[in-house]
Design an enzyme around this catalytic site. Structure first.
Site, PDB file in Angstrom:
ATOM      1  CB  SER A  20       7.390  -3.245  -6.932  1.00  0.00           C
ATOM      2  OG  SER A  20       6.238  -3.879  -7.417  1.00  0.00           O
ATOM      3  NE  ARG A  24       8.639  -3.836  -2.189  1.00  0.00           N
ATOM      4  CZ  ARG A  24       7.443  -4.004  -2.765  1.00  0.00           C
ATOM      5  NH1 ARG A  24       6.966  -3.097  -3.610  1.00  0.00           N
ATOM      6  NH2 ARG A  24       6.711  -5.071  -2.504  1.00  0.00           N
ATOM      7  N   GLY A  92      -2.846  -0.679  -4.169  1.00  0.00           N
ATOM      8  CA  GLY A  92      -2.793  -1.739  -3.166  1.00  0.00           C
ATOM      9  C   GLY A  92      -1.454  -1.756  -2.455  1.00  0.00           C
ATOM     10  NE  ARG A 120      -6.493  -4.524  -4.967  1.00  0.00           N
ATOM     11  CZ  ARG A 120      -5.314  -4.153  -5.487  1.00  0.00           C
ATOM     12  NH1 ARG A 120      -5.155  -2.914  -5.956  1.00  0.00           N
ATOM     13  NH2 ARG A 120      -4.316  -5.005  -5.531  1.00  0.00           N
ATOM     14  CB  SER A 166       0.498 -11.418  -0.992  1.00  0.00           C
ATOM     15  OG  SER A 166       0.493 -10.008  -0.864  1.00  0.00           O
ATOM     16  CG  ASP A 315       0.881  -7.055 -11.350  1.00  0.00           C
ATOM     17  OD1 ASP A 315      -0.080  -7.572 -10.741  1.00  0.00           O
ATOM     18  OD2 ASP A 315       1.736  -6.336 -10.790  1.00  0.00           O
ATOM     19  NE  ARG A 346      -5.360  -6.268 -13.040  1.00  0.00           N
ATOM     20  CZ  ARG A 346      -4.243  -5.806 -12.515  1.00  0.00           C
ATOM     21  NH1 ARG A 346      -3.280  -6.623 -12.160  1.00  0.00           N
ATOM     22  NH2 ARG A 346      -4.076  -4.507 -12.343  1.00  0.00           N
TER      23      ARG A 346
HETATM   24  O1  LIG Z   1       4.513  -5.730  -3.707  1.00  0.00           O
HETATM   25  C1  LIG Z   1       4.232  -5.177  -4.793  1.00  0.00           C
HETATM   26  O2  LIG Z   1       4.795  -4.146  -5.164  1.00  0.00           O
HETATM   27  C2  LIG Z   1       3.194  -5.807  -5.648  1.00  0.00           C
HETATM   28  C3  LIG Z   1       2.775  -7.087  -5.383  1.00  0.00           C
HETATM   29  C4  LIG Z   1       1.732  -7.786  -6.144  1.00  0.00           C
HETATM   30  O3  LIG Z   1       0.552  -7.783  -5.374  1.00  0.00           O
HETATM   31  P1  LIG Z   1       0.239  -8.922  -4.247  1.00  0.00           P
HETATM   32  O4  LIG Z   1       1.220  -8.819  -3.168  1.00  0.00           O
HETATM   33  O5  LIG Z   1      -1.161  -8.593  -3.773  1.00  0.00           O
HETATM   34  O6  LIG Z   1       0.308 -10.226  -4.991  1.00  0.00           O
HETATM   35  C5  LIG Z   1       1.457  -7.115  -7.487  1.00  0.00           C
HETATM   36  O7  LIG Z   1       0.267  -7.605  -8.048  1.00  0.00           O
HETATM   37  C6  LIG Z   1       1.378  -5.610  -7.366  1.00  0.00           C
HETATM   38  O8  LIG Z   1       1.218  -5.024  -8.629  1.00  0.00           O
HETATM   39  C7  LIG Z   1       2.643  -5.033  -6.762  1.00  0.00           C
HETATM   40  C1  LIG Z   2      -2.146  -4.962  -8.807  1.00  0.00           C
HETATM   41  C2  LIG Z   2      -1.409  -3.895  -9.094  1.00  0.00           C
HETATM   42  O1  LIG Z   2      -1.016  -2.925  -8.198  1.00  0.00           O
HETATM   43  P1  LIG Z   2      -1.495  -2.631  -6.698  1.00  0.00           P
HETATM   44  O2  LIG Z   2      -1.801  -3.948  -6.037  1.00  0.00           O
HETATM   45  O3  LIG Z   2      -0.359  -1.909  -6.046  1.00  0.00           O
HETATM   46  O4  LIG Z   2      -2.726  -1.766  -6.792  1.00  0.00           O
HETATM   47  C3  LIG Z   2      -0.888  -3.696 -10.469  1.00  0.00           C
HETATM   48  O5  LIG Z   2      -0.107  -2.768 -10.660  1.00  0.00           O
HETATM   49  O6  LIG Z   2      -1.244  -4.445 -11.408  1.00  0.00           O
END
Ligand SMILES: O=C(O)C1=C[C@@H](OP(=O)(O)O)[C@@H](O)[C@H](O)C1
Ligand SMILES: C=C(OP(=O)(O)O)C(=O)O
Length: 428
Positions: A20, A24, A92, A120, A166, A315, A346
């Site tokens: 994360s 950023r 994501g 997604r 989120s 996660d 999951r």
């Molecule tokens: O902001 C981030 O870096 C993340 C937020 C989470 O997702 P969500 O914002 O969809 O909950 C997490 O599951 C993902 O692995 C990383």
């Molecule tokens: C959900 C995850 O990542 P992202 O949403 O960035 O694909 C993860 O790393 O478990």
């Protein structure tokens, strides 16, 4: 990939950079007009997707010794129209945060991703961004990527009550808010990871927090630090925390683990389960707290994991499910419906794949029920192209009679060295 059962894990693991925070660091450094050095950046596929996107917007990213990056942006208004479709791959975080950042630019862009990412939900970012005056369209009535992002005109600040906790949605709005013509207030139902807010402060952007609200005033520029040291990722450390807890005769030292309180749900739950975890040498890595963690085998008990803690361990549920299979008594997970819209569903995937090893896990609409301890057998299991599934299966196999993992390469998404480190820590 075959992982056999082991009699113990021993050694020291330098935890790779936080995914994360790595994303950023590149995005914010790309808005600066002075170079930023990034150490302990996570060199994994997801973070490289962000690098590739930022490069396509004419940000320079150079790699030096020991994986240290130097990012040189062209200033706060320095991103340029990409010639190509931007590919977020499996990430994501990349597609959602970049949509906020691209939505405020005076140019057109298109973002897509792999087959998993294109399934997604994207409306969760498109809806609040539209209220700011940002024009993003996607496939199937703007529910899915590819996303077409039109050139921005006037961006308004908004007051937004987020329907789901989120960090990705929050961060997309906060990035766009920097370019708006009035302040933005985002309110979360429960606090999600706050790395964006901390990274903003590292770049001299004031962040106001009031309860579960975050207030951002627009800015004209960022004040970049010379260097960012990315802490280790507690979501990667989680696999070792569980593995060492459930495999007898184990002792691991996990070095440089980020312990930001919005991420430490795994430590709270494992401690509640009776795990032997010692957090030592607490220190700061910029605005993020880090520590070294010692974990030893322990007898675990079942636990209840409710909605209020889910964002702090979102996660970690796949690997916590493995912990629950080795614990005495019942573990109940509720409020975890967000797991259905990750790299794979999951909840369904853990029930199906651990089920192949003989595990009986009840799947509910928003969680799981696990009665432990259970005996697991050797089986061939599939990762569903989901890195966290692959690693959770490996931990289960190492703690039991072994496992064969089909499609193991997905560990490259967040932890490319996972299997070689596991091999090095094994005692027999
Ligand atoms: O902001 C981030 O870096 C993340 C937020 C989470 O997702 P969500 O914002 O969809 O909950 C997490 O599951 C993902 O692995 C990383
Ligand atoms: C959900 C995850 O990542 P992202 O949403 O960035 O694909 C993860 O790393 O478990």
């Amino acid at each position: 990939m075959k992982v056999t059962g082991t009699t113990g894990l021993k050694g020291t693991v330098n935890i790779p950079g936080d995914k994360s925070i790595s994303h950023r660091s590149i995005m914010l450094a790309g808005l600066a007009d002075t170079p930023v050095k990034i150490t302990n950046f996570l060199h994994a596929a997801d973070c490289w997707s962000t690098i590739d996107c930022m490069r396509a917007l004419r940000v320079r990213v150079e790699q030096g010794d020991a994986g240290v990056l130097t990012v040189t942006g062209n200033g706060f208004y320095g991103l340029r129209e990409p010639h190509e479709v931007l590919d977020a791959g499996n990430s994501g975080t990349t597609i959602r945060l970049m949509t906020g950042l691209l939505g405020v630019q005076p140019f057109f862009s298109v973002m897509t991703g792999d087959a998993s990412l294109r399934k997604r939900p994207m409306a969760r970012v498109i809806t609040p961004l539209a209220r700011m005056g940002i024009n993003v369209k996607g496939r199937e009535q703007s529910r899915y990527a590819p996303l077409a992002i039109l050139a921005a005109e006037q961006i308004q600040g908004i007051e937004y009550d987020m329907p789901v906790a989120s960090a990705q949605v929050k961060s997309a709005i906060l990035l766009a808010a920097l370019f708006a013509n009035s302040p933005t207030i985002v309110t979360e139902p429960m606090p999600s990871r706050d790395h964006t807010e901390r990274m903003f402060e590292t770049f001299g952007i004031p962040v106001k927090r009031e309860g579960n609200s975050i207030i951002i005033e627009p800015v004209q520029k960022v004040d970049a630090p010379e260097q960012i040291d990315v802490p280790g990722d507690i979501s990667s450390a989680a696999f070792w925390l569980v593995a060492a807890s459930i495999i007898p005769n184990s002792q691991l030292v996990l070095v440089n683990v980020g312990i930001n309180p919005t991420r430490t749900g795994i430590l709270d739950i494992l401690t509640q389960m009776g795990a032997d975890i010692t957090v030592t040498n607490e220190r700061w890595s910029g605005r993020e707290p880090v520590a070294d963690i010692i974990v030893r085998s322990a007898k675990l008990q079942g636990v209840t994991i409710g909605a209020e803690i889910i964002p702090r361990l979102i996660d970690e549920i796949p690997v916590l499910t493995v912990a629950a299979l080795f614990a005495e008594g019942q573990t109940i997970v509720t409020g975890a419906e967000e797991l259905r819209v990750k790299e794979t569903d999951r909840l369904k995937a853990v029930v199906l794949e651990l089920g192949k090893m003989g595990a009986a896990i009840d799947e509910t609409a928003d969680g799981l029920i696990i009665n432990g301890p259970q005996k697991l057998n050797f089986a061939s299991c599939n990762s569903h192209h989901d890195h966290r599934m692959a690693m959770a299966l490996a931990v289960a196999g190492a703690a039991a009679q072994g496992v064969e993992i089909e499609e193991p390469d997905c560990v490259k998404i967040s932890y490319p060295d996972f299997f070689s480190i596991l091999a090095a820590l094994r005692q027999e």
